[in-house]
Design a protein around this motif. Structure first.
Motif, PDB file in Angstrom:
ATOM      1  N   ASN A 199       1.026  -1.408   0.130  1.00 30.55           N
ATOM      2  CA  ASN A 199      -0.036  -0.058   0.088  1.00 30.55           C
ATOM      3  C   ASN A 199       0.913   1.412   0.217  1.00 30.55           C
ATOM      4  O   ASN A 199       0.698   2.179   0.363  1.00 30.55           O
ATOM      5  CB  ASN A 199      -1.236  -0.279   1.081  1.00 30.55           C
ATOM      6  CG  ASN A 199      -1.750  -1.306   1.359  1.00 30.55           C
ATOM      7  OD1 ASN A 199      -1.891  -2.086   0.187  1.00 30.55           O
ATOM      8  ND2 ASN A 199      -2.556  -1.751   2.501  1.00 30.55           N
ATOM      9  N   LYS A 200       1.629   1.576  -0.522  1.00 31.87           N
ATOM     10  CA  LYS A 200       3.274   2.222  -0.684  1.00 31.87           C
ATOM     11  C   LYS A 200       2.759   3.351  -2.231  1.00 31.87           C
ATOM     12  O   LYS A 200       2.471   2.618  -3.041  1.00 31.87           O
ATOM     13  CB  LYS A 200       4.298   2.187  -0.582  1.00 31.87           C
ATOM     14  CG  LYS A 200       5.212   3.054  -0.783  1.00 31.87           C
ATOM     15  CD  LYS A 200       5.474   3.716   0.643  1.00 31.87           C
ATOM     16  CE  LYS A 200       5.708   2.791   2.097  1.00 31.87           C
ATOM     17  NZ  LYS A 200       5.938   3.627   3.170  1.00 31.87           N
ATOM     18  N   ARG A 201       2.704   4.095  -2.083  1.00 33.16           N
ATOM     19  CA  ARG A 201       3.133   4.559  -3.210  1.00 33.16           C
ATOM     20  C   ARG A 201       3.378   6.300  -3.497  1.00 33.16           C
ATOM     21  O   ARG A 201       3.599   7.097  -2.607  1.00 33.16           O
ATOM     22  CB  ARG A 201       1.243   5.744  -2.946  1.00 33.16           C
ATOM     23  CG  ARG A 201       0.991   6.506  -4.693  1.00 33.16           C
ATOM     24  CD  ARG A 201      -0.391   7.292  -4.230  1.00 33.16           C
ATOM     25  NE  ARG A 201      -1.921   5.913  -4.381  1.00 33.16           N
ATOM     26  CZ  ARG A 201      -2.859   5.902  -4.442  1.00 33.16           C
ATOM     27  NH1 ARG A 201      -3.338   7.568  -3.230  1.00 33.16           N
ATOM     28  NH2 ARG A 201      -4.107   5.289  -4.421  1.00 33.16           N
ATOM     29  N   TYR A 202       4.291   6.085  -4.485  1.00 29.30           N
ATOM     30  CA  TYR A 202       4.917   7.140  -5.135  1.00 29.30           C
ATOM     31  C   TYR A 202       4.861   8.478  -6.094  1.00 29.30           C
ATOM     32  O   TYR A 202       4.254   7.770  -6.918  1.00 29.30           O
ATOM     33  CB  TYR A 202       6.446   6.797  -5.467  1.00 29.30           C
ATOM     34  CG  TYR A 202       7.263   6.149  -3.887  1.00 29.30           C
ATOM     35  CD1 TYR A 202       8.230   6.439  -3.060  1.00 29.30           C
ATOM     36  CD2 TYR A 202       6.930   4.488  -3.910  1.00 29.30           C
ATOM     37  CE1 TYR A 202       8.799   6.010  -2.931  1.00 29.30           C
ATOM     38  CE2 TYR A 202       7.845   3.703  -3.409  1.00 29.30           C
ATOM     39  CZ  TYR A 202       8.854   4.398  -2.214  1.00 29.30           C
ATOM     40  OH  TYR A 202       9.162   3.654  -1.429  1.00 29.30           O
ATOM     41  N   GLU A 203       4.958   9.556  -5.687  1.00 32.31           N
ATOM     42  CA  GLU A 203       4.063  10.461  -6.497  1.00 32.31           C
ATOM     43  C   GLU A 203       5.845  10.981  -7.088  1.00 32.31           C
ATOM     44  O   GLU A 203       6.474  11.847  -6.573  1.00 32.31           O
ATOM     45  CB  GLU A 203       3.500  11.563  -6.179  1.00 32.31           C
ATOM     46  CG  GLU A 203       3.635  12.523  -6.530  1.00 32.31           C
ATOM     47  CD  GLU A 203       2.250  13.616  -6.513  1.00 32.31           C
ATOM     48  OE1 GLU A 203       3.083  14.770  -6.164  1.00 32.31           O
ATOM     49  OE2 GLU A 203       1.438  13.732  -5.348  1.00 32.31           O
ATOM     50  N   ILE A 204       6.282  10.672  -8.321  1.00 32.21           N
ATOM     51  CA  ILE A 204       7.794  11.279  -9.236  1.00 32.21           C
ATOM     52  C   ILE A 204       7.512  11.815 -10.047  1.00 32.21           C
ATOM     53  O   ILE A 204       6.381  12.339 -11.026  1.00 32.21           O
ATOM     54  CB  ILE A 204       8.258   9.836  -9.831  1.00 32.21           C
ATOM     55  CG1 ILE A 204       7.977   8.876  -8.473  1.00 32.21           C
ATOM     56  CG2 ILE A 204       9.281   9.858  -9.992  1.00 32.21           C
ATOM     57  CD1 ILE A 204       8.687   7.036  -8.900  1.00 32.21           C
ATOM     58  N   VAL A 205       7.577  13.373  -9.496  1.00 29.33           N
ATOM     59  CA  VAL A 205       7.709  14.353 -10.605  1.00 29.33           C
ATOM     60  C   VAL A 205       8.940  14.510 -11.610  1.00 29.33           C
ATOM     61  O   VAL A 205      10.236  14.432 -11.513  1.00 29.33           O
ATOM     62  CB  VAL A 205       8.138  15.983 -10.027  1.00 29.33           C
ATOM     63  CG1 VAL A 205       7.849  16.528 -11.540  1.00 29.33           C
ATOM     64  CG2 VAL A 205       6.727  16.284  -9.142  1.00 29.33           C
ATOM     65  N   LEU A 206       9.261  14.157 -13.229  1.00 31.49           N
ATOM     66  CA  LEU A 206       9.823  13.543 -13.951  1.00 31.49           C
ATOM     67  C   LEU A 206       9.593  15.050 -14.983  1.00 31.49           C
ATOM     68  O   LEU A 206       8.989  15.765 -14.791  1.00 31.49           O
ATOM     69  CB  LEU A 206       9.676  12.586 -14.654  1.00 31.49           C
ATOM     70  CG  LEU A 206       9.438  11.565 -13.964  1.00 31.49           C
ATOM     71  CD1 LEU A 206       9.264   9.772 -14.850  1.00 31.49           C
ATOM     72  CD2 LEU A 206      10.644  11.185 -13.663  1.00 31.49           C
TER      73      LEU A 206
END
Length: 204
Positions: free
Chosen positions: A20-27
């Motif tokens: 249930n881990k979520r990463y928000e990655i700005v590229l």
């Protein structure tokens, strides 16, 4: 057997962190202090991912035990929390005694290290967007590739996490990960800079 069990234990314990881990990655791109945001992707881990990420599909002895992969992961994780050992679990016995165990050792090790690889110095990793006009030298149908770089480790082997957009949502999911000396996966692909990374928990 003890060394094998420890590798398996460490990987299963890592499931607790990632479930249930979520990463928000700005590229985007950065050049001389100037930042250009291109897109934000959300990478989401859930119990359905772990069977393949740990390489259990290679352990043919599991047979029907792996038919419901999420349930399989839930049961061995629950067993480890209760017993603190995997030796007395039938499914884990099959994994540990399998002649194919060597095929998943790198995955188990990398999954145990994955938290630090993603979070420790995310801007030091390479992020690649797939360019389908070039060969990626793998059958994995990935859209983004995270290439974890050596953080002053002289014995470092290349570490890769392949991800793709989920068919049923706007999130991205992990497809596969492994260590290798093969340097070709990112050849001619579109390199992106990571401009920001945030971590969230969600209710599955």
């Amino acid at each position: 057997m003890e060394e094998k069990e420890n590798k398996l234990i460490n990987a299963i314990e890592a499931i607790d962190y990632f479930e249930n881990k979520r990463y928000e990655i700005v590229l985007g791109n950065s050049n001389k202090g100037q930042f250009s945001i291109e897109k934000t992707i959300v990478l989401e881990f859930s119990r359905e991912n772990f069977f393949h990420l740990l390489g259990f599909q290679y352990i043919s002895e599991l047979n029907a035990s792996s038919s419901n992969k999420a349930t399989f992961i839930k049961l061995i994780t629950k067993h480890l929390k209760k017993k603190k050992s995997l030796i007395d679990n039938d499914s884990c016995k099959k994994i540990l005694s399998s002649t194919l165990f060597s095929q998943i050792e790198n995955r188990l090790e990398l999954f145990s290290e994955l938290k630090d690889c993603i979070e420790l110095k995310p801007n030091k990793n390479n992020y690649w967007e797939r360019d389908e006009t070039f060969d990626t030298h793998t059958d994995i149908d990935w859209e983004y590739l995270i290439e974890f770089l050596p953080h002053n480790d002289p014995n470092f082997r290349k570490k890769y996490l392949f991800i793709k957009k989920d068919e049923h949502s706007d999130k991205f999911i992990p497809l596969s990960l492994f260590k290798t000396d093969d340097l070709r996966f990112s050849n001619n692909q579109a390199r992106k800079d990571i401009l920001a990374l945030k971590t969230f928990l969600y209710n599955a």
